[in-house]
Design a protein around this motif. Structure first.
Motif: not given
Length: 721
Positions: A44-55, A270-275
């Motif tokens: 959706a383009g949320l800028p503060w989750l640049p690593g959201g692809f790790v989902g 760890a998940i939060g840091v990557t996201a």
């Protein structure tokens, strides 16, 4: 995504985390919610989750854990695995909902996407239906010409393909390991247990996962495009979950209360840091994928302990469990809706992206309750593996037929349409006569006699190439033995024009140099010159390191050195240079395009100086106007109102272009500016003289490039003196 509902293994203790029931773990549903939430918000383009692809990587671990847990349980209870039963369950779980999404996406595309997208979408529907989408995308990632095309509405099916490819081999590997363990025990005279030795199961896993991880690390560094998509670099991620399921079949490896609290919390952290910190600049998957996948593994291990922990409590909250139950359908539907919305609005702002993501809950909920759950729970399917497999075959066939039908529809419209490609050079020592501009579709040639031809017009009797075929109207140079492959460092040219000519032109640069080959070839043919082409995608001819997708473009740097060495050994009569726009690479964050202009100009000068020192004139083409929107899409939707696609000249012509700045005051360096032949007025048309100008958002069609042959030839002749 596609992980099946957990069933409690017979070897596990009956004690469960609070809020769970036999065969069901609320914390896993919550972890699914985290995974799908990261992916959806990232898309959706949320800028503060640049690593959201790790989902996606979290999903891989969950899926590997749950599927293997069920298989290990089956081995424990029955001493064997029913492959027919396993694949029947997968068919019920995955295929009906996926097929409905595929058919729905086709309907959305026909209703809302321009017909220019249909041919590629048809291919993607077939690839998604047969679970080969990851390999399709891997192939496109190394095809430079595909980089400027629109995102596929089915791109997200790559991860489902990886999972299904893993499950083709994994149950068989477990069966083989169990058989080896049983045979070994019989030979040793020991009592045969119903489940194969845990060590043998882990050995089978290691034979799959360890090479996969090693290959992931290697390919991520050497060829990151395909490394992201191919299953061989991802199997180890599912293997982590699978390994945990095997280990937890032994109660001795359960976490204690304190360990469950600490490890579960660290896993979520760890998940939060990557996201929050990973970006496209992070080489992925490779070593970097360890952080989110080990984090997910830690959360699963903590939750399986039977002890309450902060992570299990948080993930077991009712909203988390609700979203987790919806995760597969939500994953399927959110991305097609985002792509369609983006195509309709041009650029999807964050608030609209979030609105689309929220709206995707509606078709996801409908899919869950009307398709996914009924297929899973239908008594006639659960009791008959053959019927389930037949259902899967029908679903696959429906998707393939829909995809092929979409392709046939487009191909039928373009069957008799001419395509523009670079002319073929004659045999050595000969010159092919230049093709004269068409009287019906003269392209840029019309501007020489009609100044009004550059004013945006509403419509033309015919447009060549059509919007449907424009993406393929690119210079066909591969047949001449050269390539624009992103990994190429060779300095071997392909040659056009009069191969025996005493005058040689050498063209260097990236795809924006390559796009000019048809026009320069026309000029070479008309004047009797030889043209040697040294082009490579995303590789400007400069002596500074440039940024490529957040990484140093080291292959380009090496290629430029090789090309310089080859050309200086046998200098051409004229060096031609053309380039797109680039950021200079800087570790920790490259400067913007604007901030990179000065260093890029200096880098161009550094690359040209050895040739100027040898008395070789240099012609630098000013970069062509750049719309940065898919022009053929607009034309397809506005064939009778083409002025809707016209653009302001000031918006698409780059001021203070570094390739122009670099030429100022430098002897023997000339600037060749084609801007007025592409955008003659303050409003830039997309069609001139019946020829479509752009094949995507920044490259000329080969047909229009060829129509520039006369003005290019006149200015090159002047530079040669």
């Amino acid at each position: 995504m596609s992980a099946e509902t957990a069933a409690r293994p017979a070897a596990l203790p009956t004690q469960r985390p609070a809020g769970t029931s036999a065969g069901y773990r609320r914390d896993i549903q919550g972890l699914r919610a985290v995974a799908v939430g990261l992916v959806v918000l990232y898309h959706a383009g949320l800028p503060w989750l640049p690593g959201g692809f790790v989902g996606v990587d979290i999903f891989f671990v969950i899926s590997g854990f749950l599927i293997t847990q069920g298989l290990v349980q089956e081995l424990a209870v029955r001493g064997k695995i029913s492959l027919a039963g396993f694949y029947a369950r997968r068919a019920r779980r995955i295929l009906p909902a996926a097929t409905v999404t595929l058919l729905g996406t086709v309907a959305l595309a026909v209703a809302f996407l321009p017909s220019t997208r249909w041919l590629q979408l048809g291919e993607d529907v077939v690839s998604s239906s047969t679970y080969l989408m990851n390999w399709e995308l891997a192939g496109r990632s190394i095809d430079y010409l595909a980089r400027d095309q629109a995102a596929s509405p089915l791109q997200h099916f790559w991860s489902l393909a990886v999972e299904e490819q893993f499950y083709v081999v994994w149950p068989v590997a477990l069966l083989a390991a169990a058989a080896v363990a049983t045979a070994f025990r019989r030979r040793r005279g020991r009592r045969v247990r119903s489940v194969g030795s845990q060590s043998y199961l882990l050995l089978a896993l290691a034979l799959v996962a360890v090479p996969s991880f090693a290959w992931s690390v290697h390919l991520t560094q050497s060829d990151p495009g395909p490394a992201y998509f191919v299953s061989t670099t991802r199997l180890w991620e599912l293997g982590l979950g699978a390994g945990l399921a095997i280990v937890l079949a032994d109660p001795r490896f359960r976490a204690g209360p304190r360990a469950a609290r600490v490890v579960g919390g660290l896993g979520l952290a760890a998940i939060g840091v990557t996201a929050l910190t990973f970006t496209a600049a992070v080489p992925f998957p490779g070593y970097a994928a360890l952080l989110p996948t080990l984090g997910a593994t830690a959360v699963l291990w903590a939750g399986a302990s039977g002890h309450s922990s902060g992570s299990a409590t948080l993930l077991g909250l009712r909203p988390m469990v609700w979203v987790g139950g919806l995760s597969y359908s939500l994953y399927l539907w959110h991305w097609p809706l985002i792509v369609v919305a983006t195509a309709m609005t041009g650029t999807l702002r964050i608030r609209y992206g979030l609105a689309v993501a929220l709206f995707s809950l509606v078709p996801a909920w409908l899919s869950l309750h009307l398709v996914e759950q009924p297929a899973l729970r239908a008594p006639s399917l659960k009791s008959d593996n053959a019927k389930s497999l037949q259902l899967g075959a029908i679903c696959t066939l429906l998707g393939v037929v829909a995809g092929l039908g979409l392709q046939v529809n487009v191909l039928g419209q373009t069957a008799n349409e001419p395509t523009g490609t670079t002319g073929t050079t004659g045999a050595p020592g000969t010159a092919t006569a230049p093709a004269p501009p068409s009287t019906t579709n003269p392209g840029a040639a019309v501007l020489a006699t009609d100044a009004t031809a550059g004013i945006p017009a509403e419509a033309f009797a015919s447009i060549v190439p059509s919007a449907l075929t424009a993406s393929g109207d690119a210079p066909q140079i591969d047949g001449h033995g050269c390539t624009i492959d992103l990994a190429s460092t060779a300095a071997t040219p392909c040659s056009f024009g009069n191969l025996e000519s005493a005058v040689t032109l050498a063209l260097v640069g990236d795809s924006h140099a390559d796009q000019l080959v048809p026009g320069i070839e026309q000029a070479a043919l008309a004047h009797g010159w030889r043209l040697d082409v040294y082009t490579r995608g995303s590789c400007p001819f400069t002596d500074v390191m440039v940024d490529l997708d957040g990484r140093a473009n080291e292959a380009c740097d090496e290629r430029n050195k090789n090309v310089t060495t080859a050309l200086l050994a046998d200098p051409p009569d004229l060096l031609l240079v053309a380039t797109s726009r680039y950021q200079v690479f800087k570790q920790g964050g490259s400067p913007s395009l604007e901030a990179s202009k000065t260093r890029m100009a200096s880098g161009f000068q550094g690359a040209w100086e050895p040739f100027v020192a040898q008395g070789v004139p240099v012609v630098t083409f000013r970069d062509t106007p750049r719309p940065d929107v898919l022009v053929p899409d607009c034309v397809a939707q506005n064939e009778q109102t083409l002025t809707q696609c016209a653009m302001d000249r000031s918006a698409i012509v780059w001021d203070d272009a570094p390739e122009v700045t670099a030429a100022e005051g430098m002897p023997l360096v000339h600037v060749l500016d084609l801007t007025d032949w592409i955008c003659p007025t303050d409003r830039c048309p997309v069609v001139i003289g019946g020829v479509l100008i752009y094949r995507d958002g920044n490259h000329l069609t080969a047909t229009y490039s060829r129509s520039l042959g006369e003005p290019i030839g006149a200015q090159l002749a002047a530079a040669l003196g």
